[in-house]
Enzyme design. Structure first.
Site, PDB file in Angstrom:
ATOM      1  N   GLY A 105      70.639   3.727  24.042  1.00 20.55           N
ATOM      2  CA  GLY A 105      69.664   4.583  24.716  1.00 20.55           C
ATOM      3  C   GLY A 105      68.397   3.830  25.085  1.00 20.55           C
ATOM      4  N   THR A 106      67.947   2.936  24.215  1.00 25.63           N
ATOM      5  CA  THR A 106      66.703   2.213  24.486  1.00 25.63           C
ATOM      6  C   THR A 106      66.833   1.398  25.767  1.00 25.63           C
ATOM      7  OG1 THR A 106      66.183   2.130  22.141  1.00 25.63           O
ATOM      8  CG2 THR A 106      65.087   0.505  23.543  1.00 25.63           C
ATOM      9  N   ASN A 132      63.998  14.654  20.037  1.00 25.84           N
ATOM     10  CA  ASN A 132      64.693  14.137  18.854  1.00 25.84           C
ATOM     11  C   ASN A 132      64.120  14.674  17.549  1.00 25.84           C
ATOM     12  OD1 ASN A 132      62.709  12.386  20.202  1.00 25.84           O
ATOM     13  ND2 ASN A 132      62.782  11.168  18.339  1.00 25.84           N
ATOM     14  N   GLN A 135      69.500  12.774  22.971  1.00 28.53           N
ATOM     15  CA  GLN A 135      69.743  13.734  21.885  1.00 28.53           C
ATOM     16  C   GLN A 135      70.542  14.955  22.333  1.00 28.53           C
ATOM     17  OE1 GLN A 135      69.389  13.536  18.695  1.00 28.53           O
ATOM     18  NE2 GLN A 135      68.105  11.726  18.509  1.00 28.53           N
ATOM     19  N   SER A 166      73.439   7.649  24.592  1.00 29.89           N
ATOM     20  CA  SER A 166      73.723   6.665  23.548  1.00 29.89           C
ATOM     21  C   SER A 166      74.867   7.163  22.670  1.00 29.89           C
ATOM     22  CB  SER A 166      72.460   6.482  22.706  1.00 29.89           C
ATOM     23  OG  SER A 166      72.690   5.574  21.674  1.00 29.89           O
ATOM     24  N   HIS A 210      76.011   6.514  19.681  1.00 28.98           N
ATOM     25  CA  HIS A 210      75.948   6.786  18.238  1.00 28.98           C
ATOM     26  C   HIS A 210      75.329   8.134  17.905  1.00 28.98           C
ATOM     27  CE1 HIS A 210      71.627   5.853  17.002  1.00 28.98           C
ATOM     28  NE2 HIS A 210      71.630   5.308  18.198  1.00 28.98           N
ATOM     29  N   THR A 226      78.374  -9.952  28.886  1.00 25.52           N
ATOM     30  CA  THR A 226      79.794  -9.660  28.668  1.00 25.52           C
ATOM     31  C   THR A 226      79.969  -8.232  28.176  1.00 25.52           C
ATOM     32  OG1 THR A 226      80.185 -11.966  28.150  1.00 25.52           O
ATOM     33  CG2 THR A 226      81.826 -10.396  27.345  1.00 25.52           C
ATOM     34  N   CYS A 251      63.455   5.681  14.032  1.00 31.31           N
ATOM     35  CA  CYS A 251      62.874   4.377  14.357  1.00 31.31           C
ATOM     36  C   CYS A 251      61.407   4.288  13.968  1.00 31.31           C
ATOM     37  CB  CYS A 251      63.052   4.078  15.838  1.00 31.31           C
ATOM     38  SG  CYS A 251      62.918   5.525  16.827  1.00 31.31           S
TER      39      CYS A 251
HETATM   40  N1  PLP Z   1      65.805   8.441  23.209  1.00 31.49           N
HETATM   41  C1  PLP Z   1      65.848   9.366  22.238  1.00 31.49           C
HETATM   42  C2  PLP Z   1      65.421  10.759  22.548  1.00 31.49           C
HETATM   43  C3  PLP Z   1      66.286   9.033  20.963  1.00 31.49           C
HETATM   44  O1  PLP Z   1      66.322   9.956  20.008  1.00 31.49           O
HETATM   45  C4  PLP Z   1      66.695   7.696  20.715  1.00 31.49           C
HETATM   46  C5  PLP Z   1      67.131   7.282  19.352  1.00 31.49           C
HETATM   47  O2  PLP Z   1      66.757   7.867  18.361  1.00 31.49           O
HETATM   48  C6  PLP Z   1      66.645   6.769  21.755  1.00 31.49           C
HETATM   49  C7  PLP Z   1      66.195   7.171  22.993  1.00 31.49           C
HETATM   50  C8  PLP Z   1      67.076   5.346  21.555  1.00 31.49           C
HETATM   51  O3  PLP Z   1      68.476   5.255  21.521  1.00 31.49           O
HETATM   52  P1  PLP Z   1      69.217   4.004  20.817  1.00 31.49           P
HETATM   53  O4  PLP Z   1      69.109   4.239  19.345  1.00 31.49           O
HETATM   54  O5  PLP Z   1      70.624   4.093  21.292  1.00 31.49           O
HETATM   55  O6  PLP Z   1      68.540   2.782  21.295  1.00 31.49           O
END
Ligand code: PLP
Length: 390
Positions: free
Chosen positions: A75-76, A153, A184, A204, A206, A244, A334
Site C-alpha cells: 500500500g505504501t 485505518n 483498509q 495491499s 496483507h 523483478t 506503523c
Molecule cells: N494506507 C492505509 C490506510 C493503511 O492502513 C496502510 C497500512 O496500515 C497503508 C496505507 C500502508 O500499506 P502497506 O502496509 O501495505 O505498506
C-alpha cells in the site's frame, strides 16, 4: 500469559494469510520459480500466473481493464506512486495537494515531499468530511490532486463512494486527479473503481488475508495511459514500475482478491462480522458506560471498534492485554513505536489526553462469539484492576 489461544483483535494492522492463498503461492517458490519476464517455459508459466492475478485484482475493484493494475510492494508504494504521478501530471498553475486530515502517513509523507502546498480537509467529531466545503475549495482552483482514503485505518470510518465520486468530478473538471487509498476497505466492503471515478487507487494484500509486501496501484488508464513511475529500472509492469515481479506474492494477492470478491458480494458475511463488533462494543458499554465509540454515527467498516476509555491509560491497558494474550492496537501499527497522539484522533477533536485513552480492536470473518466474550471478560477484569493503580 494464559494457556488459552491468543485473541487476535488487530486485523487492521495485518491479517492471517488464508490457507487457500498460501496453497496458491507455494508452487511459485520451488517449482514454477521462473522470472516472469523470461522467454522460456518457466518464465512463461510465471507470466501466465501474473496475468491471472492481474485479472483477479481488476475484477475485485471493477477496474476497466486488467492492464490498469500495476503490482507494487504494498500500500505504501501504491500511495507514493499515485501522489508522484498526479503531481508530475499537474496542470499549469496547480500548486496544491488536498488531503483529508486523517490520511495515512503513506499519503502524507510523499505529498509533503513534493514541495506542493499541502492543505488538509477537516473532519467532524465522527470523522466525516464536509463534501460541499471540499468541492468549494477545489472549485477555487490550483488543486493538482485530492487524496481521500476510503476507510480510516484507526476508526474504520468510511467516506461513502458517492462522496468520493463527487470529489473526483470536481477535481477532474479542473484538470486535477483523485487518489483513493482503499487499503483498509478492500475485502471488507465493496470498492468499485467505476463508481468512484478515481484516477488512482491503492490496495495491499496483507490487509485482506494475502501475503505481506505486495499490493497494487490501479490507475484510470484512459486519463493516465503512461503514469510516471518513481520505481525506475526495468520495463516490468508495462514500463510503469521497475523491478523483478514478486511472482509468489502477486499470485497470493490474486487469490486473496478472488476470495475477497466472493466474500464482499455476500452481505451476510460482513453482517456477521459487524454483529460481533457490535456485541463487543455493547458488552463494553454495559460494563463501562463512560466508554466512547469513535465514529459511531458514521458509516464504518464492519470489523473496527476504536474505543476511548474513561480513566485508563491506553498504553497501560494495551500492554496488560498483550501480557494476557489479547492483541489490539493504539491505532496505526506503523506508529506504534512513536508515542505521539494520533493525528487522526486529534482531527476528530479529541484532546491528547483523550487520544491516549483510545484503543483499536479490529476483527475478521473468523473471529468467533466465544473470542469476543473472552475479550470482554479480560477487559472486565483488567480495567478495574488497572484503574486502581493508575
Ligand atoms: N494506507 C492505509 C490506510 C493503511 O492502513 C496502510 C497500512 O496500515 C497503508 C496505507 C500502508 O500499506 P502497506 O502496509 O501495505 O505498506
Amino acid at each position: 500469559m494464559t494457556n488459552e489461544p491468543l485473541l487476535y483483535f488487530d486485523n487492521n494492522a495485518t491479517t492471517a494469510v488464508d490457507e487457500r492463498v498460501l496453497a496458491a503461492m507455494l508452487p511459485f517458490f520451488c517449482e514454477t520459480y521462473g522470472n516472469a519476464s523470461s522467454r522460456h517455459p518457466q518464465g512463461e508459466r510465471a507470466a501466465a500466473a501474473v496475468t491471472l492475478a492481474r485479472r483477479q485484482v481488476a475484477a475485485l475493484v471493477s477496474a476497466s481493464s486488467p492492464d490498469h493494475v500495476i503490482f507494487t510492494s504494498g500500500g505504501t508504494e501504491a500511495d507514493c506512486a499515485g501522489i508522484f504521478a498526479a503531481w508530475n501530471a499537474r496542470a499549469d498553475g496547480a500548486d496544491t495537494i488536498l488531503l483529508s486530515a486523517v490520511e495515512h502517513p503513506a499519503v502524507i509523507a510523499p505529498a509533503e515531499s513534493t514541495g506542493a502546498r499541502v492543505e488538509l480537509l477537516p473532519v467532524d467529531a465522527n470523522g466525516r468530511l464536509n463534501i460541499e466545503a471540499a468541492e468549494r475549495r477545489i472549485a477555487a482552483g490550483g488543486v493538482a490532486l485530492v487524496s481521500v482514503m476510503f476507510a480510516n485505518n484507526e476508526t474504520g470510518v468510511i467516506t461513502p463512494m458517492a462522496d468520493l465520486a463527487r470529489l473526483g468530478c470536481a477535481v477532474r473538471a479542473q484538470g486535477g486527479s483523485l487518489q483513493v487509498d482503499a487499503v483498509q476497505a478492500i475485502g471488507k466492503v465493496p470498492v468499485d473503481m467505476q463508481l468512484l471515478g478515481a484516477d488512482f487507487l491503492s490496495l495491499s494484500a496483507h490487509k485482506f488475508h494475502g501475503p505481506k509486501g505486495v499490493g497494487a496501484w490501479i490507475v484510470d488508464g484512459a486519463r493516465h495511459p503512461n503514469p510516471s513511475s518513481f520505481m525506475l529500472g526495468g520495463s516490468q509492469e508495462a514500463a510503469r514500475r521497475g523491478g523483478t515481479s514478486n511472482v509468489p506474492g502477486i499470485v497470493g494477492l490474486g487469490e486473496a482478491a478472488r476470495l475477497a470478491r466472493e466474500n464482499v458480494s455476500d452481505a451476510s458475511l460482513s453482517e456477521a462480522v459487524a454483529a460481533r463488533r457490535d456485541r463487543f462494543e455493547a458488552g463494553l458499554l454495559e460494563r463501562f458506560p463512560k466508554t466512547k465509540i469513535l465514529g459511531a454515527a458514521s458509516p464504518r467498516l464492519p470489523n473496527t471498534a476504536n474505543l476511548c476509555f474513561a480513566d485508563i491509560d491506553g498504553e497501560t491497558l494495551l500492554m496488560a492485554l498483550a501480557a494476557s494474550g489479547l492483541c489490539a492496537s493504539m491505532g496505526a501499527a506503523c506508529s506504534e513505536t512513536k508515542r505521539t497522539a494520533s493525528h487522526v484522533l486529534l482531527a476528530y477533536g479529541l484532546t491528547s489526553d483523550e487520544a491516549s485513552r483510545c484503543l483499536r480492536f479490529s476483527f475478521c470473518r473468523s473471529t468467533t462469539d466465544k473470542e469476543i466474550d473472552r475479550g470482554l471478560e479480560l477487559l472486565a477484569t483488567l480495567i478495574p484492576a488497572l484503574a486502581t493503580i493508575t
